[in-house]
Write a protein that holds these residues in place. Structure first.
Motif, PDB file in Angstrom:
ATOM      1  N   LEU A 138       6.824  12.221  -8.786  1.00 31.47           N
ATOM      2  CA  LEU A 138       5.887  13.029  -8.002  1.00 31.47           C
ATOM      3  C   LEU A 138       4.681  12.217  -7.542  1.00 31.47           C
ATOM      4  N   LEU A 139       4.378  11.144  -8.288  1.00 30.46           N
ATOM      5  CA  LEU A 139       3.244  10.305  -7.929  1.00 30.46           C
ATOM      6  C   LEU A 139       3.582   9.244  -6.882  1.00 30.46           C
ATOM      7  N   THR A 140       4.885   9.005  -6.667  1.00 30.74           N
ATOM      8  CA  THR A 140       5.278   7.885  -5.801  1.00 30.74           C
ATOM      9  C   THR A 140       4.755   7.978  -4.364  1.00 30.74           C
ATOM     10  N   PRO A 141       4.549   9.184  -3.779  1.00 29.78           N
ATOM     11  CA  PRO A 141       3.964   9.189  -2.421  1.00 29.78           C
ATOM     12  C   PRO A 141       2.584   8.537  -2.348  1.00 29.78           C
ATOM     13  N   LEU A 142       1.922   8.389  -3.496  1.00 31.20           N
ATOM     14  CA  LEU A 142       0.601   7.770  -3.517  1.00 31.20           C
ATOM     15  C   LEU A 142       0.681   6.243  -3.553  1.00 31.20           C
ATOM     16  N   ALA A 143       1.892   5.719  -3.804  1.00 31.52           N
ATOM     17  CA  ALA A 143       2.065   4.267  -3.854  1.00 31.52           C
ATOM     18  C   ALA A 143       2.431   3.729  -2.470  1.00 31.52           C
ATOM     19  N   ASP A 144       2.303   2.423  -2.305  1.00 31.31           N
ATOM     20  CA  ASP A 144       2.553   1.803  -1.002  1.00 31.31           C
ATOM     21  C   ASP A 144       3.679   0.776  -1.082  1.00 31.31           C
ATOM     22  N   GLY A 145       4.384   0.622   0.036  1.00 32.00           N
ATOM     23  CA  GLY A 145       5.321  -0.467   0.243  1.00 32.00           C
ATOM     24  C   GLY A 145       6.366  -0.634  -0.841  1.00 32.00           C
ATOM     25  N   SER A 146       6.562  -1.900  -1.236  1.00 29.79           N
ATOM     26  CA  SER A 146       7.607  -2.229  -2.203  1.00 29.79           C
ATOM     27  C   SER A 146       7.332  -1.625  -3.572  1.00 29.79           C
ATOM     28  N   LEU A 147       6.068  -1.446  -3.917  1.00 31.19           N
ATOM     29  CA  LEU A 147       5.746  -0.839  -5.203  1.00 31.19           C
ATOM     30  C   LEU A 147       6.192   0.614  -5.259  1.00 31.19           C
ATOM     31  N   ARG A 148       6.138   1.287  -4.110  1.00 29.94           N
ATOM     32  CA  ARG A 148       6.627   2.663  -4.073  1.00 29.94           C
ATOM     33  C   ARG A 148       8.119   2.710  -4.373  1.00 29.94           C
ATOM     34  N   TRP A 149       8.879   1.807  -3.749  1.00 25.90           N
ATOM     35  CA  TRP A 149      10.327   1.795  -3.983  1.00 25.90           C
ATOM     36  C   TRP A 149      10.660   1.383  -5.414  1.00 25.90           C
TER      37      TRP A 149
END
Length: 354
Positions: A48-59
């Motif tokens: 649920l928190l992943t939309p707050l991450a960016d780029g490769s770190l999100r994946w």
């Protein structure tokens, strides 16, 4: 910074999940098997928190969270209602073939004996098994239960491994054994049901893998697997009950079931988590009742707390050998039996490092 924190959090959950799968006895690895449900919920939170991450770190966070959730779900789902039951439901009309068993880890310093005794009188079990019961607990239980539950096995100890068994049903060929460690007792006894048939009961409470108890799970694992080996070698109608200091989905408990051929009545019905009674978010199934294929399940429930860190568990099983073929009995392969024998041998030969 937030992206990095989310990725690290999700990756850490995956690391703990993978760690629990390693075949080692060290306590800090085996303890990773306990909070699978909690880790699964944390994985959902990480996703649920992943939309707050960016780029490769999100994946990285998404893939780690999904992998954690899938692996944990594979372990958890058999102990939910989404899974087929392992022990079949009983047929009404065979009450004389049923045995009602109450298992309660009392927590030695807990002095609310009246609370447990009230539960016993309310539910009228045929057999009462208490764990961690010392002399004081033995005296309280004797004065309250001995008249109606006259068949008893008393092993009072003040090291958190005392054990008392009270039964309305006759007991025979009773043995108190210390299978792996001299300060850890277990009970083996025959129980004569109201219908006249005889079954076997094992009562166990091995030492847990924990920093203040044992650096390794070896001795717990060896005790459980030794009992499983005995059941396999003499496959009569059998129940195993107690605080295994292990969760239902652990590597060792699942191996015990395959080695022994025992069934878990919780599978397909729920976790019935009994520990920790005071912390709702940190609970898992530590107190167990297993049955051989000769039984069907009438009822299983977790009872209210009485001051212990464990909830009691009440199970009613019916001796129905004619329905044994309805069960899919687990069976160990050659490698698993070799692993069990090696664990038993090492547990008997090595001295515990605490």
């Amino acid at each position: 910074m937030l992206s990095t924190a989310i990725a690290i959090f999700a990756t850490l959950l995956l690391g703990i999940t993978i760690l629990a799968r390693l075949p080692f006895h060290w306590w800090w690895i085996r303890c990773c098997e306990f909070p699978r449900l909690q880790i699964a919920f944390l994985a959902i939170f990480a996703l649920l928190l992943t939309p707050l991450a960016d780029g490769s770190l999100r994946w990285l966070a998404i893939l780690s969270g999904l992998a954690t959730l899938v692996i944990q779900a594979c372990y958890i789902l058999p102990w939910t209602r989404f899974w087929p039951v392992q022990v079949q439901r009983y047929e009404p009309g065979h009450d004389e073939r049923c045995v009602r068993l109450l298992v309660a880890n009392v927590l030695t310093p807990n002095r609310n004996a009246e609370g447990l005794i009230a539960l016993v009188h309310q539910h009228e079990p045929d057999i009462v098994l208490t764990l961690e019961s010392d002399d004081w607990w033995g005296q309280q239980l004797d004065s309250a239960l001995a008249s109606q539950w006259p068949h008893a096995v008393r092993i009072p100890q003040d090291n958190l491994y005392g054990m008392h068994l009270f039964s309305r049903l006759p007991l025979a060929s009773t043995q108190v054994e210390r299978l792996i460690q001299d300060d850890i007792p277990s009970i083996s006894t025959e129980v004569t049901l109201s219908c006249g048939e005889t079954i076997r009961l094992y009562a166990v409470h091995p030492r847990p893998p924990a920093p203040n108890e044992s650096k390794e799970s070896l001795w717990r694992d060896a005790e459980l697997l030794l009992i499983g080996k005995r059941i396999h070698e003499d496959p009569v109608a059998t129940l195993v009950a107690g605080d295994l200091n292990d969760v239902a989905w652990s590597r060792t408990t699942r191996l015990f079931c395959r080695v022994s051929g025992m069934l878990d009545p919780r599978r397909g019905r729920g976790m019935f988590s009994t520990f920790h009674a005071q912390y709702p978010l940190l609970r898992w199934p530590l107190d167990h009742v297993f049955s051989s294929e000769h039984f069907t399940l009438r009822d299983m429930r977790r009872l209210p707390g009485f001051g212990s860190d464990h909830f009691p568990i009440l199970t009613t099983l019916c001796y129905r050998p004619s329905r044994a073929d309805e069960h899919e009995t687990p069976e160990a392969n050659h490698d698993e039996r070799h692993e069990a024998r090696a664990t038993i041998r090492e547990g008997m030969e090595r001295e515990q490092e605490s």
